[in-house]
Scaffold this motif. Sequence first.
Motif, PDB file in Angstrom:
ATOM      1  N   PHE A 102       0.870  -1.103  -0.012  1.00  0.00           N
ATOM      2  CA  PHE A 102       0.055   0.030   0.055  1.00  0.00           C
ATOM      3  C   PHE A 102       0.821   1.320  -0.145  1.00  0.00           C
ATOM      4  O   PHE A 102       0.753   2.083  -0.761  1.00  0.00           O
ATOM      5  CB  PHE A 102      -0.887  -0.008   1.327  1.00  0.00           C
ATOM      6  CG  PHE A 102      -1.788   1.471   1.231  1.00  0.00           C
ATOM      7  CD1 PHE A 102      -2.988   1.438   0.343  1.00  0.00           C
ATOM      8  CD2 PHE A 102      -1.542   2.201   2.135  1.00  0.00           C
ATOM      9  CE1 PHE A 102      -3.628   2.426   0.576  1.00  0.00           C
ATOM     10  CE2 PHE A 102      -2.290   3.688   2.288  1.00  0.00           C
ATOM     11  CZ  PHE A 102      -3.382   3.582   1.448  1.00  0.00           C
ATOM     12  N   ILE A 103       1.810   1.280   0.810  1.00  0.00           N
ATOM     13  CA  ILE A 103       2.719   2.375   0.851  1.00  0.00           C
ATOM     14  C   ILE A 103       3.493   2.798  -0.372  1.00  0.00           C
ATOM     15  O   ILE A 103       3.465   3.946  -0.777  1.00  0.00           O
ATOM     16  CB  ILE A 103       3.552   2.308   2.024  1.00  0.00           C
ATOM     17  CG1 ILE A 103       2.877   2.396   3.431  1.00  0.00           C
ATOM     18  CG2 ILE A 103       4.802   3.332   2.106  1.00  0.00           C
ATOM     19  CD1 ILE A 103       3.757   2.036   4.573  1.00  0.00           C
ATOM     20  N   VAL A 104       4.108   1.665  -1.232  1.00  0.00           N
ATOM     21  CA  VAL A 104       4.804   1.979  -2.193  1.00  0.00           C
ATOM     22  C   VAL A 104       3.764   2.339  -3.408  1.00  0.00           C
ATOM     23  O   VAL A 104       4.227   3.413  -4.233  1.00  0.00           O
ATOM     24  CB  VAL A 104       5.508   0.780  -2.826  1.00  0.00           C
ATOM     25  CG1 VAL A 104       6.764   0.814  -1.618  1.00  0.00           C
ATOM     26  CG2 VAL A 104       4.970  -0.416  -2.844  1.00  0.00           C
ATOM     27  N   TYR A 105       2.748   1.746  -3.355  1.00  0.00           N
ATOM     28  CA  TYR A 105       1.690   2.417  -4.314  1.00  0.00           C
ATOM     29  C   TYR A 105       1.185   3.868  -4.279  1.00  0.00           C
ATOM     30  O   TYR A 105       1.223   4.655  -5.097  1.00  0.00           O
ATOM     31  CB  TYR A 105       0.221   1.519  -4.060  1.00  0.00           C
ATOM     32  CG  TYR A 105      -0.836   1.629  -5.060  1.00  0.00           C
ATOM     33  CD1 TYR A 105      -0.834   1.094  -6.262  1.00  0.00           C
ATOM     34  CD2 TYR A 105      -1.711   2.768  -4.732  1.00  0.00           C
ATOM     35  CE1 TYR A 105      -1.945   1.248  -7.259  1.00  0.00           C
ATOM     36  CE2 TYR A 105      -2.819   3.065  -5.843  1.00  0.00           C
ATOM     37  CZ  TYR A 105      -2.754   2.274  -6.922  1.00  0.00           C
ATOM     38  OH  TYR A 105      -3.753   2.477  -7.809  1.00  0.00           O
ATOM     39  N   ARG A 156       3.600  -2.818  -7.355  1.00  0.00           N
ATOM     40  CA  ARG A 156       2.613  -1.948  -6.704  1.00  0.00           C
ATOM     41  C   ARG A 156       3.198  -0.650  -6.866  1.00  0.00           C
ATOM     42  O   ARG A 156       2.205   0.474  -7.079  1.00  0.00           O
ATOM     43  CB  ARG A 156       2.571  -2.296  -5.209  1.00  0.00           C
ATOM     44  CG  ARG A 156       1.706  -3.392  -5.007  1.00  0.00           C
ATOM     45  CD  ARG A 156       0.255  -3.078  -5.059  1.00  0.00           C
ATOM     46  NE  ARG A 156      -0.338  -2.422  -4.206  1.00  0.00           N
ATOM     47  CZ  ARG A 156      -1.549  -1.933  -4.314  1.00  0.00           C
ATOM     48  NH1 ARG A 156      -2.369  -2.112  -5.386  1.00  0.00           N
ATOM     49  NH2 ARG A 156      -1.937  -0.970  -3.271  1.00  0.00           N
ATOM     50  N   PHE A 157       4.386  -0.388  -6.949  1.00  0.00           N
ATOM     51  CA  PHE A 157       4.909   1.158  -7.014  1.00  0.00           C
ATOM     52  C   PHE A 157       4.961   1.233  -8.523  1.00  0.00           C
ATOM     53  O   PHE A 157       4.309   2.394  -8.704  1.00  0.00           O
ATOM     54  CB  PHE A 157       6.527   1.060  -6.738  1.00  0.00           C
ATOM     55  CG  PHE A 157       6.990   2.347  -6.866  1.00  0.00           C
ATOM     56  CD1 PHE A 157       7.013   3.249  -6.469  1.00  0.00           C
ATOM     57  CD2 PHE A 157       7.819   2.675  -8.367  1.00  0.00           C
ATOM     58  CE1 PHE A 157       7.378   4.631  -6.675  1.00  0.00           C
ATOM     59  CE2 PHE A 157       8.329   3.756  -8.651  1.00  0.00           C
ATOM     60  CZ  PHE A 157       8.293   4.764  -7.764  1.00  0.00           C
ATOM     61  N   GLY A 196       1.025   2.096  -9.155  1.00  0.00           N
ATOM     62  CA  GLY A 196       0.641   3.415  -8.507  1.00  0.00           C
ATOM     63  C   GLY A 196       1.399   4.539  -9.368  1.00  0.00           C
ATOM     64  O   GLY A 196       0.457   5.644  -9.790  1.00  0.00           O
ATOM     65  N   SER A 197       2.206   4.361 -10.120  1.00  0.00           N
ATOM     66  CA  SER A 197       2.947   5.309 -10.878  1.00  0.00           C
ATOM     67  C   SER A 197       2.121   5.412 -12.241  1.00  0.00           C
ATOM     68  O   SER A 197       1.534   6.594 -12.641  1.00  0.00           O
ATOM     69  CB  SER A 197       4.444   4.893 -11.326  1.00  0.00           C
ATOM     70  OG  SER A 197       5.206   4.664 -10.373  1.00  0.00           O
ATOM     71  N   PHE A 198       1.564   4.089 -12.956  1.00  0.00           N
ATOM     72  CA  PHE A 198       0.485   4.209 -13.985  1.00  0.00           C
ATOM     73  C   PHE A 198      -0.726   4.862 -13.615  1.00  0.00           C
ATOM     74  O   PHE A 198      -1.253   5.632 -14.159  1.00  0.00           O
ATOM     75  CB  PHE A 198       0.510   2.835 -14.642  1.00  0.00           C
ATOM     76  CG  PHE A 198       1.817   2.411 -15.307  1.00  0.00           C
ATOM     77  CD1 PHE A 198       2.238   3.069 -16.620  1.00  0.00           C
ATOM     78  CD2 PHE A 198       2.490   1.339 -14.935  1.00  0.00           C
ATOM     79  CE1 PHE A 198       3.379   2.838 -17.131  1.00  0.00           C
ATOM     80  CE2 PHE A 198       3.491   1.075 -15.724  1.00  0.00           C
ATOM     81  CZ  PHE A 198       4.023   1.555 -16.788  1.00  0.00           C
ATOM     82  N   GLY A 199      -1.374   4.571 -12.598  1.00  0.00           N
ATOM     83  CA  GLY A 199      -2.562   4.853 -12.033  1.00  0.00           C
ATOM     84  C   GLY A 199      -2.611   6.312 -11.543  1.00  0.00           C
ATOM     85  O   GLY A 199      -3.904   7.066 -11.620  1.00  0.00           O
TER      86      GLY A 199
END
Length: 519
Positions: A110-113, A164-165, A168-171
Motif C-alpha cells: 500500500f505504501i509504495v503504491y 505495486r510501485f 501506482g505510477s501508472f494509475g
Amino acid sequence: MATTTLARGSSDSDRNLEGLSVKSLDEVDDSELDPRFSARGVARNASDSESTLPSGGLRDNEKIYVEFEDGDPRNPLCFPRSKKWAITLVACWSTLRDLNCTEFQATVGFIVYTLGFGIVPLVTSSFSEEFGRQPLYIVSAIGFMCMYLLIALAKNIQTVIVARFLQGSFGSTWATMVGGTIADLWSPHDRGLPMAIFSVAAVGGSGIGPLVAGWIEANPKLEWRWIEWIQLILCGAYSLFVPTIMRETRSSIILTRLAKKVRKETGDERYRARVEDERASLTKLIYMSCTRPLLLLTTEPVVSAFSLWIGFLWGILFCMLESIPGIFRDLHHFTVGQEGTVYATMIVGTAFGFAGTFYQENLYHKFVDRRGPEARLVMACGASIMLPISMFIYAWCSYPFVPWIALCSYGRPFLVYLAVFSYLADCYGPFASSALAGQSLCRNISATVFPLFTRRMFQAMGYNWANTMFALISLAMVPIPYILFFFGPKIRLRSRFSRMVAEAERKAAEGKQKEKEKV
C-alpha cells in the motif's frame, strides 16, 4: 499587425485554414502558456518582426498564429455533448478500478503504491499539458493492466512491492489528468456535473474496493490473487475503450498539429501555433513541465491552502479506514467479509454527497457572477464543519455497548474533493492538471506516511483519543474554505498563473460582449 485578410491571400490558404482564425503576436491568447515562457517568447518574437513593413501591411518574417474560430468542432470545448460525455465517463471510470485494500496488500504494497501515486504526477501531469493527454491515457492503461498480471503471478513479496510501485505510477495519471481533461472539454458553467462524477469515482471507489475485496479474500477458493485477476479483467475492458473513445482534448496540442498540417500543405512556414514559439530546448521544456506542479504548490496560495487541507483529510481518512478492521473485529466480532461490508457506508455517503452537488450547482449559477470561482465553495464551507463533527462521533462511539451502525458516520470528504477539483479547474484552466498534481502530491504523501504510525498510535492512545486528536486538527482547518470564499479573488490576483487565466477569461468575455453590441 497581421489580419485575417492578409493571411488568407490565396485560395489554398483559405482551404487549409478553414475553421481557423489567424492572428498576429499582439492578438493571440496567452492563457495556455506557462508565464515563465511568455516573457522570453514575446521578446524573441518581437525581435523577429523588426524588419521593414511591406506595402501589404504584413512583415515578411512575421509569424502568423492559428487559433480556433468560434464554434470550430475541432475545439474540445465545441465537441458534441455526446462526445464530451463519452470521453468524460471513460476518463472517470479509470479512477474507479482499484480494489487493492485487503490486509495482505495493505501491509505489503500500500505504501509504495501511494508513493508512486503522489510523485509521478509531478512529471506526467505537466507532460500531458505540453505533449497531449491521449498518449498518456493509452500508455497508463496498458501499464496499469500489466501490473495486475505481474502481481497475480508473483512468487515473492519483492515482485509485489515493485509491481505495486509501478502500478501506482501508472494509475496516478488519472488522479490528476482527468480533472484537466474535464477542464478542456467543459466550460466553467457546465463543469459541475462532470466534476461531481469524477469525485464520485475517486472517493466512492475507496469504498467499492474493500467491499468487494473483503468478500473475495474471505472465500478460501479465491483468496487475494483473484482480487488481481478480477481487476485485470476490468482493466482490460477499460483499455479497449481508451483508444476508441478517448480523443486529444488539449487545445494547444490540436492547434500545433493543425499548424504543422497548414505549413506542409501551403509551404508557408509563417503559420504556427503560439505554443510552438514558446518551446525552448527539450531540456528546458522538461524542466519547466516537471517543476510546474511544485511551483504551483509552493507559490500559489490557493493550491497551497487546498493541498494542506485535502492532504490532511486524506491522511486521516486512511487512518480511519485502517482502524475499521480492528474496531469492528475487536469490538463487534465482525468477519473479514463483514469488515469489508462496512466500507459500503463510504459509497452511501458519496451518493448523498453527489445528490448535494445539484444544490451546489444551483448555488454556483446563482452566485458566480458576483463571486466568480469562489461560488464553488459554498457547500464545502458547510462540509468543513460537518467533518470534525463526524470524526468526534466516530471517536466516541468506539465502545462495545454502542451499536456498530453508529460508527458508520465517520468523515466522508466528498464535498471537499468536489470543491478542490472544481475550484482548481476554474482557477487554473489549462494548468488544472499541474494544480491537481500539486495537491495530489500532498494527498498521497499523507496516505504514504499516516499508515506508518496508525496502528501504534491506536494501540498507545486508544481509538477514542487518537480519533479525537484528528477531529481537533480538522476543526482547526475549518477556516480554510471560508478564507478562500471571502478573499479568494484578492488572493488569486496576486498569483501569476491564476491571474493570467483570469485576465484571459475577462478579455474573452469582453470580446463576446462587444460582438453582441455590434449585432
